[in-house]
Every structure is written in C-alpha cells, then in structure tokens.
Write an enzyme that holds these catalytic residues in place. Sequence first.
Site, mmCIF file in Angstrom:
data_model
loop_
_atom_site.group_PDB
_atom_site.id
_atom_site.type_symbol
_atom_site.label_atom_id
_atom_site.label_comp_id
_atom_site.label_asym_id
_atom_site.label_seq_id
_atom_site.Cartn_x
_atom_site.Cartn_y
_atom_site.Cartn_z
ATOM 1 N N GLY A 109 1.138 -2.070 4.166
ATOM 2 C CA GLY A 109 1.678 -0.721 4.052
ATOM 3 C C GLY A 109 2.965 -0.574 4.832
ATOM 4 O O GLY A 109 4.064 -0.707 4.285
ATOM 5 N N ASP A 140 -6.611 -6.196 4.546
ATOM 6 C CA ASP A 140 -5.936 -4.894 4.565
ATOM 7 C C ASP A 140 -5.985 -4.322 5.979
ATOM 8 O O ASP A 140 -7.059 -4.139 6.539
ATOM 9 C CB ASP A 140 -6.672 -3.963 3.579
ATOM 10 C CG ASP A 140 -6.068 -2.571 3.465
ATOM 11 O OD1 ASP A 140 -4.989 -2.327 4.029
ATOM 12 O OD2 ASP A 140 -6.707 -1.731 2.793
ATOM 13 N N MET A 185 -8.559 8.510 -0.202
ATOM 14 C CA MET A 185 -9.370 8.968 0.943
ATOM 15 C C MET A 185 -9.860 10.376 0.677
ATOM 16 O O MET A 185 -9.097 11.232 0.213
ATOM 17 C CB MET A 185 -8.519 8.957 2.215
ATOM 18 C CG MET A 185 -7.890 7.612 2.504
ATOM 19 S SD MET A 185 -7.039 7.624 4.079
ATOM 20 C CE MET A 185 -6.312 5.976 4.062
ATOM 21 N N SER A 190 0.845 -1.203 0.000
ATOM 22 C CA SER A 190 0.000 0.000 0.000
ATOM 23 C C SER A 190 0.871 1.241 0.000
ATOM 24 O O SER A 190 1.668 1.449 0.922
ATOM 25 C CB SER A 190 -0.890 -0.001 1.243
ATOM 26 O OG SER A 190 -1.384 1.304 1.453
ATOM 27 N N HIS A 199 -1.355 -1.245 -4.135
ATOM 28 C CA HIS A 199 -2.615 -0.839 -3.497
ATOM 29 C C HIS A 199 -2.601 0.670 -3.301
ATOM 30 O O HIS A 199 -1.684 1.214 -2.689
ATOM 31 C CB HIS A 199 -2.742 -1.569 -2.158
ATOM 32 C CG HIS A 199 -4.027 -1.365 -1.433
ATOM 33 N ND1 HIS A 199 -5.183 -2.053 -1.737
ATOM 34 C CD2 HIS A 199 -4.336 -0.572 -0.385
ATOM 35 C CE1 HIS A 199 -6.144 -1.690 -0.908
ATOM 36 N NE2 HIS A 199 -5.656 -0.776 -0.067
ATOM 37 N N ASP A 224 -4.524 3.822 -1.831
ATOM 38 C CA ASP A 224 -5.560 4.215 -0.867
ATOM 39 C C ASP A 224 -6.046 5.620 -1.161
ATOM 40 O O ASP A 224 -5.320 6.595 -0.961
ATOM 41 C CB ASP A 224 -5.014 4.130 0.562
ATOM 42 C CG ASP A 224 -4.941 2.698 1.045
ATOM 43 O OD1 ASP A 224 -5.978 2.009 0.992
ATOM 44 O OD2 ASP A 224 -3.849 2.268 1.455
ATOM 45 N N HIS A 277 -8.297 1.416 -3.697
ATOM 46 C CA HIS A 277 -9.219 1.247 -2.569
ATOM 47 C C HIS A 277 -9.857 2.605 -2.307
ATOM 48 O O HIS A 277 -9.199 3.509 -1.795
ATOM 49 C CB HIS A 277 -8.408 0.729 -1.373
ATOM 50 C CG HIS A 277 -9.193 0.622 -0.105
ATOM 51 N ND1 HIS A 277 -8.580 0.391 1.120
ATOM 52 C CD2 HIS A 277 -10.516 0.701 0.143
ATOM 53 C CE1 HIS A 277 -9.506 0.347 2.055
ATOM 54 N NE2 HIS A 277 -10.683 0.540 1.505
ATOM 55 N N MET A 284 -11.880 4.967 -0.430
ATOM 56 C CA MET A 284 -12.508 5.317 0.848
ATOM 57 C C MET A 284 -13.156 6.682 0.651
ATOM 58 O O MET A 284 -12.637 7.720 1.065
ATOM 59 C CB MET A 284 -11.453 5.318 1.960
ATOM 60 C CG MET A 284 -11.034 3.903 2.346
ATOM 61 S SD MET A 284 -9.449 3.823 3.194
ATOM 62 C CE MET A 284 -8.355 3.771 1.788
ATOM 63 N N MET A 320 -11.487 -5.527 5.874
ATOM 64 C CA MET A 320 -10.598 -4.610 6.597
ATOM 65 C C MET A 320 -10.268 -5.185 7.976
ATOM 66 O O MET A 320 -11.154 -5.615 8.718
ATOM 67 C CB MET A 320 -11.266 -3.247 6.787
ATOM 68 C CG MET A 320 -11.468 -2.435 5.517
ATOM 69 S SD MET A 320 -9.964 -2.116 4.562
ATOM 70 C CE MET A 320 -8.965 -1.206 5.739
HETATM 71 C C1 DX5 Z 1 -5.993 1.899 5.779
HETATM 72 C C2 DX5 Z 1 -5.634 1.515 4.382
HETATM 73 C C3 DX5 Z 1 -4.570 0.501 4.299
HETATM 74 C C4 DX5 Z 1 -3.270 0.925 4.911
HETATM 75 C C5 DX5 Z 1 -2.638 -0.272 5.505
HETATM 76 O O1 DX5 Z 1 -7.062 2.782 5.722
HETATM 77 O O2 DX5 Z 1 -6.757 1.007 3.713
HETATM 78 O O3 DX5 Z 1 -4.379 0.082 2.957
HETATM 79 O O4 DX5 Z 1 -2.372 1.476 4.001
HETATM 80 O O5 DX5 Z 1 -1.504 0.112 6.197
HETATM 81 P P1 DX5 Z 1 -0.828 -0.873 7.224
HETATM 82 O O6 DX5 Z 1 -0.388 -2.065 6.460
HETATM 83 O O7 DX5 Z 1 0.295 -0.065 7.770
HETATM 84 O O8 DX5 Z 1 -1.871 -1.223 8.268
HETATM 85 ZN ZN ZN Z 2 -6.410 0.085 1.729
#
Ligand code: DX5
Ligand code: ZN
Length: 229
Positions: free
Chosen positions: A197, A175, A38, A8, A34, A36, A67, A69, A137
């Site tokens: 991540g 994730d 947001m 990620s 991946h 993210d 992804h 969000m 999640m």
């Molecule tokens: C959280 C994200 C994840 C995040 C995971 O909202 O959707 O993809 O990057 O990060 P780690 O692996 O550090 O939990």
């Molecule tokens: Zn994610």
Amino acid sequence: MGPLIAPSILTADFARLADEAAAVEGVNGADWLHVDVMDGHFVPNLTIGPPVVASLRRHTQLWLDCHLMMTNPGELLEAFANSGADSASVHVELGQTEQLCAEMRRLGLGVGLVVNPETSITSAWPFLELIDLLLVMSVHPGFGGQAFMPEAIAKVAAARQEIDRRRLPVTLQVDGGIDATTAVVMAEAGARCFVAGSAVFHRPDHLGALRSIHEAAASAVAGPGAAGR
Ligand code: DX5
Ligand code: ZN
C-alpha cells in the site's frame, strides 16, 4: 513464475481511484489490484464495498483482489461477484470457512483465505485444498502504513512448506508493511504475491516504486535455495 505485485488501494487517493489504478497498470506494472474492504466491525475502520468495486471495474483491466475484512462476508459475496471482483479473500478467524469457500467458488470468484497475526498458520491447513490464495497478514488488519511484523516470516515459511508438500496450486500472499526490503525477506520465506500500500501509493512515482518491489522480490525468488519454487 515471477512474483506478483498487488498494490493496495487503501493508501491511494479514494477521490481519484481510477487515476490511481491507471498509474500502476501497464507494462511492468501491477499484476493485481488489492481492494481492502473494511466493515467497521471486524476491523476498526470503514472503507469501500461493491459499488466502488463496480466503478473501479469500469476503469481498470487489473485483477481485482478483494480482501474482505468483514464479520459477515457471506452476505455480500454475490454483490462483490456481480460488481466485477475477480477474487475474494475471507478471514479464517470467522469460521464457516468451508461454506464461504464453496460460495466463492460457486460465484466464480478466486478463493482466498486470510490468517491474522495472532492466528496460528495451521488453522489454514484444513482448507488448503479449497483455496487459490493464502494470505498471511504481516500487520494487524485495519490500517495502511503500519510496521512489518517479523513474526509473519516463520508463518510464511511454514505455509510454503505445507503447500509444496501437498503440491497444491495455492498462491502465497503477504500483506502489511511490504516494501522492497521486507519483500525480499518474505520472498525468501516463500511468498509469491506481495500486497503493498504505502510503499507504492505514498511514493510520487507509483510505478517506479512498484517495479523496485517487483525486482527485489524477483531476485530473492531466483536466489540460492529458492530454486524451483
Ligand atoms: C491492512 C490492509 C493492507 C494495507 C497494507 O489492513 O489489509 O492491504 O493496505 O498497507 P501497507 O502496505 O501500507 O502496510
Ligand atoms: Zn489487505
């Protein structure tokens, strides 16, 4: 098929994204990247959108797994498709899942559905025939580096059972808080795609960290009781 690892970029250096992507790409490297997204509404954080995906697209061959969000992902699905995203995942909590899945399919995107920690996994059951990817999640979305929530293990196991029972070609992804230890537990529960991540990008040797997660997950998938999945 072996496990897929999707680093990620949320925890990568956003000012050096092309280099960070290149660092995890290559032989025995990442399968997907991946991304993210947001929007500051659906989650209390703001990251990146289609322009950054378009820039990244010019620097990597990796599958861009976005992804979303976002409260209104439908407004930007076309822009993500045009920017070179390969797949997009929307949250089941938003509703309008059938329409969003149909739109992603029409745009040629891989179709993903995400289930938050407080949401029952059964909320995804009506849509399993429509999707390619089911993301469970294991943290509350919004930030990298959070602790893995063990409650997600049973949800993954239930999803594995339902996907297998219906013989669907749905990739089961996890994730949040995934590292070489939690990847094993999630692989044993039935996950096949692992977003990581901080366990990748906060380690100096990104590729080495990624490979250790891959090896851990692969040995768990191949282990006793997991045959044939
Ligand atoms: C959280 C994200 C994840 C995040 C995971 O909202 O959707 O993809 O990057 O990060 P780690 O692996 O550090 O939990
Ligand atoms: Zn994610």
